[in-house]
Design a protein around this motif. Structure first.
Motif, PDB file in Angstrom:
ATOM      1  N   ASP A   1     -17.767 -45.557  15.299  1.00  0.00           N
ATOM      2  CA  ASP A   1     -17.415 -45.791  16.696  1.00  0.00           C
ATOM      3  C   ASP A   1     -16.027 -46.399  16.873  1.00  0.00           C
ATOM      4  N   GLU A   2     -15.339 -46.700  15.785  1.00  0.00           N
ATOM      5  CA  GLU A   2     -13.975 -47.222  15.881  1.00  0.00           C
ATOM      6  C   GLU A   2     -12.929 -46.111  15.929  1.00  0.00           C
ATOM      7  N   TYR A   3     -13.356 -44.892  15.716  1.00  0.00           N
ATOM      8  CA  TYR A   3     -12.425 -43.771  15.661  1.00  0.00           C
ATOM      9  C   TYR A   3     -12.376 -43.029  16.995  1.00  0.00           C
ATOM     10  N   ASN A   4     -11.162 -42.611  17.364  1.00  0.00           N
ATOM     11  CA  ASN A   4     -10.937 -42.026  18.683  1.00  0.00           C
ATOM     12  C   ASN A   4     -10.823 -40.500  18.673  1.00  0.00           C
ATOM     13  N   TYR A   5     -10.244 -39.958  17.605  1.00  0.00           N
ATOM     14  CA  TYR A   5     -10.031 -38.517  17.529  1.00  0.00           C
ATOM     15  C   TYR A   5     -10.525 -38.006  16.181  1.00  0.00           C
ATOM     16  N   TRP A   6     -10.998 -36.758  16.206  1.00  0.00           N
ATOM     17  CA  TRP A   6     -11.630 -36.180  15.022  1.00  0.00           C
ATOM     18  C   TRP A   6     -11.095 -34.775  14.746  1.00  0.00           C
ATOM     19  N   GLY A   7     -11.079 -34.408  13.482  1.00  0.00           N
ATOM     20  CA  GLY A   7     -10.833 -33.025  13.110  1.00  0.00           C
ATOM     21  C   GLY A   7     -12.125 -32.226  13.189  1.00  0.00           C
ATOM     22  N   GLN A   8     -12.025 -30.964  12.811  1.00  0.00           N
ATOM     23  CA  GLN A   8     -13.167 -30.069  12.919  1.00  0.00           C
ATOM     24  C   GLN A   8     -14.119 -30.165  11.735  1.00  0.00           C
TER      25      GLN A   8
END
Length: 124
Positions: free
Chosen positions: A109-116
């Protein structure tokens, strides 16, 4: 707009190695934390490793310490995950992610953007 593109997954035998790459774009990332998380079948997405873009401090989940190494290449805005001594339990989809303006990030939950995501399969 932040974009993260992973590559390098595949099928490998137990004891083998793979190197994952994450090409990042859309901001400078100099004040961010870049991370790798993984999701095995039937399980939640779990932290694997992270690196502060500025200074290069690294963090690892206990089960990968001594086997995995996270690194970044500033000029290419690319983050790598070198995975050695792979085990069948490392099988998962591996995701690159960025935690904006973070000092450290070891939770999903600390991460804002993700790869595929990229699939890693380790056969026994």
């Amino acid at each position: 707009q932040v974009q993260l593109v992973e590559s390098g997954g595949g099928l490998v035998q137990a004891g083998g190695s793979l190197r994952l790459s994450c090409a990042a774009a859309g901001r400078t990332f100099s004040r961010d934390v870049m991370g790798w998380l993984r999701q095995a079948p039937g399980k939640g997405r779990q932290f694997v490793a992270a690196i502060r873009w500025s200074g290069g401090s690294t963090y690892y989940e206990d089960s990968v310490k001594g086997r995995f190494t996270i690194a970044r290449e500033n000029a290419k805005k690319t983050v790598y995950l070198q995975m050695n001594s792979l085990k069948p339990e490392d099988t998962a989809v591996y995701y690159c992610a960025v935690a904006i303006l973070a000092q450290v990030a070891v939770r999903r939950d600390e991460y804002n953007y993700w790869g595929q995501g990229t699939q890693v399969t380790v056969s026994s």
